[in-house]
Design an enzyme around this catalytic site. Structure first.
Site, PDB file in Angstrom:
ATOM      1  N   ASP A  28     -38.790  50.480 -29.482  1.00  0.00           N
ATOM      2  CA  ASP A  28     -38.047  49.480 -28.725  1.00  0.00           C
ATOM      3  C   ASP A  28     -37.886  49.857 -27.259  1.00  0.00           C
ATOM      4  OD1 ASP A  28     -37.745  48.370 -31.205  1.00  0.00           O
ATOM      5  OD2 ASP A  28     -35.558  48.210 -31.112  1.00  0.00           O
ATOM      6  N   HIS A  59     -37.944  41.710 -27.439  1.00  0.00           N
ATOM      7  CA  HIS A  59     -36.682  42.460 -27.557  1.00  0.00           C
ATOM      8  C   HIS A  59     -35.704  41.978 -26.476  1.00  0.00           C
ATOM      9  CE1 HIS A  59     -34.192  45.625 -29.095  1.00  0.00           C
ATOM     10  NE2 HIS A  59     -34.261  46.405 -28.022  1.00  0.00           N
ATOM     11  N   HIS A  69     -31.863  43.091 -22.494  1.00  0.00           N
ATOM     12  CA  HIS A  69     -31.120  43.855 -23.485  1.00  0.00           C
ATOM     13  C   HIS A  69     -29.635  43.523 -23.604  1.00  0.00           C
ATOM     14  CE1 HIS A  69     -30.614  47.375 -26.154  1.00  0.00           C
ATOM     15  NE2 HIS A  69     -31.926  47.278 -26.290  1.00  0.00           N
ATOM     16  N   HIS A 120     -37.549  54.684 -30.075  1.00  0.00           N
ATOM     17  CA  HIS A 120     -37.566  54.140 -28.718  1.00  0.00           C
ATOM     18  C   HIS A 120     -38.596  54.879 -27.875  1.00  0.00           C
ATOM     19  CE1 HIS A 120     -33.663  53.003 -30.397  1.00  0.00           C
ATOM     20  NE2 HIS A 120     -33.730  51.959 -29.586  1.00  0.00           N
TER      21      HIS A 120
HETATM   22 NI    NI Z   1     -33.093  48.150 -27.757  1.00  0.00          NI
END
Ligand code: NI
Length: 463
Positions: free
Chosen positions: A287, A337, A341, A431
């Protein structure tokens, strides 16, 4: 002379007729006018009786008409009031959850309440009496009296038709306010649904047959015309229906596209010998990128021949479009995504759509690939966000193994976490913005393969 005088003394038979005449004359003189007077009196009385009868009949008739007109007036007022109440109740029911309760719906509720009381009040018809006077015959020989007659007149109705009209007018006025408020409400909602539908048409036209788009296409056309005509011309009921058509067909077109994509990709995977219904599949997901270090991760994955899924933030894609492109070129799956954020559940509908669509556009522009999976930041998702995502063509994917890599920033612990928590079908969260996570990948891939796992992209594991 005396004899002649004597003979002159017996004229009695001749004098009698004279008295008779006198009597006859007297009788005639008195009787004839009396008889005439009698006839005249009789005629006058007959006229009086006729006039009296006519007056009684006229007043009786008028009284009957007064009742009929009072009843008719009340009945027609009641019909109009009933119609107003029915229409008001419908408007009240339809407007639930659509317009402000206190300012708009409450006045209608109270007008309906008042109107209900007026309607349910038992009607009364107050009366007054009109009298036809008695008439007495003045003839002393034929005393006769026509009696006094009281006739009841109806003096309107209680409640009066004017009260019914006023109650109906109050309901109608309050209903109009509700209808106007609903128009505004429906207009705004129709406008946003039309935008969603038109956006979907633009995205789907190159990919979906014209026939499948017909319902949405027609709805967008009708909605755009309705919006162009303005708020005051809007039929709120039609607008509500049209909005449902727009949103439902938008949703079902995207859901259809998603189902087709998943079917095709799973069929392609099976053709390559990967069937996650039987194999122990696991998906590594990364991510928050792409960042410069993502290129290092791509080299690791390439060396390991390991596919992965990248949930990218739109603003990073806009900053590093080449890296996004390299991810797609490396055979990995790119997904959405959000743009920068946020917690999507805290944004309004427009905000959520904006986050998702800007990212879709950035990724599509950078890579030529339109994502169909969304991972909401922090996993923050609810039914509303899910539905909004579906209506822009995105299926929500969370994770089943959280490596906690962003907290530990420790390759060994990240690797250990995967090794202990992985199960067939796991979706592993990491991540690529943290170098320690990239450092962990070779060991994770070794562990998984040693345990018989097959690495796949996340779309093969979503339900
Ligand atoms: Ni994230």
């Amino acid at each position: 002379m005396s004899s002649s005088a004597g003979s002159a003394e017996t004229p009695t038979p001749r004098r009698r007729p004279r008295w008779w005449w006198i009597t006859a004359a007297v009788v005639l003189a008195i009787g004839a006018p009396a008889g005439v007077a009698g006839i005249l009196e009789h005629r006058a009385w007959a006229k009086t009786v006729a006039a009296y009868d006519a007056e009684v009949a006229r007043v009786t008739d008028e009284a009957e008409r007064s009742r009929a007109s009072a009843e008719d007036g009340y009945a027609s007022g009641l019909d109009a009031l009933n119609d107003a109440i029915d229409a008001g109740r419908r408007a009240y029911g339809d407007s639930k959850g659509q317009v402000a309760d206190d300012e708009v719906r409450k006045p209608l509720a109270s007008a309906l309440d008042d109107a209900g009381h007026v309607r349910d009040t038992e009607v009364g018809y107050p009366v007054t009496t009109r009298t036809v006077d008695r008439v007495t015959r003045s003839n002393p020989f034929r005393r006769e009296t026509l009696p006094e007659v009281d006739i009841e007149f109806v003096k309107g109705a209680v409640p009066a038709p004017a009260d019914l009209d006023a109650a109906a007018a109050d309901v109608t006025e309050a209903r109009d306010a509700v209808t106007q408020a609903r128009r505004k409400w429906a207009f705004g909602r129709l406008r946003s649904a039309t935008t969603e539908g038109a956006d979907a048409l633009d995205s789907l036209r190159p990919q979906v047959g014209k026939e499948s788009l017909k319902t949405l296409d027609d709805a967008v056309t009708e909605a755009e015309a309705a919006l162009a005509a303005g708020t005051d011309a809007l039929d709120p009921d039609r607008a509500v229906t049209l909005r449902h058509t727009l949103l439902d067909s938008t949703e079902s077109l995207w859901a259809g596209r998603l189902a087709r994509i998943l079917t095709e990709r799973r069929a392609a995977a099976r053709a390559d010998g990967i069937d996650c219904r039987t194999a122990k599949c696991v998906a590594l997901t990364f991510d928050d990128g792409p960042v410069t270090d993502t290129r290092r991760l791509l080299r690791v994955l390439d060396r390991e021949h390991a596919p992965a899924t990248f949930f990218m933030a739109g603003d990073n894609v806009a900053r590093q479009p080449d890296i996004a492109r390299a991810v797609v070129d490396g055979g990995h799956l790119v997904a959405n995504h959000s743009w920068d954020h946020p917690q999507l559940t805290k944004l309004d509908d427009v905000g959520v759509r904006d986050e998702l669509l800007r990212t879709q556009a950035a990724i599509t522009e950078a890579t030529g690939f339109m994502p169909f999976l969304l991972r909401p930041p922090y996993g923050a998702v609810d039914d509303r966000v899910r539905t909004l995502a579906t209506r822009v063509g995105l299926d929500v994917v969370l994770w089943t193994v959280d490596t906690d890599d962003w907290r530990t920033r420790d390759a060994a612990r990240t690797r250990m976490r995967v090794r202990t928590e992985v199960r067939p079908g796991s979706i592993v969260l990491m991540h690529d913005i943290h170098p320690s996570s990239i450092d962990a990948v070779p060991g994770i891939v070794d562990d998984l393969r040693a345990a018989g796992y097959v690495l796949v992209t996340a779309d093969l594991l979503v339900q």
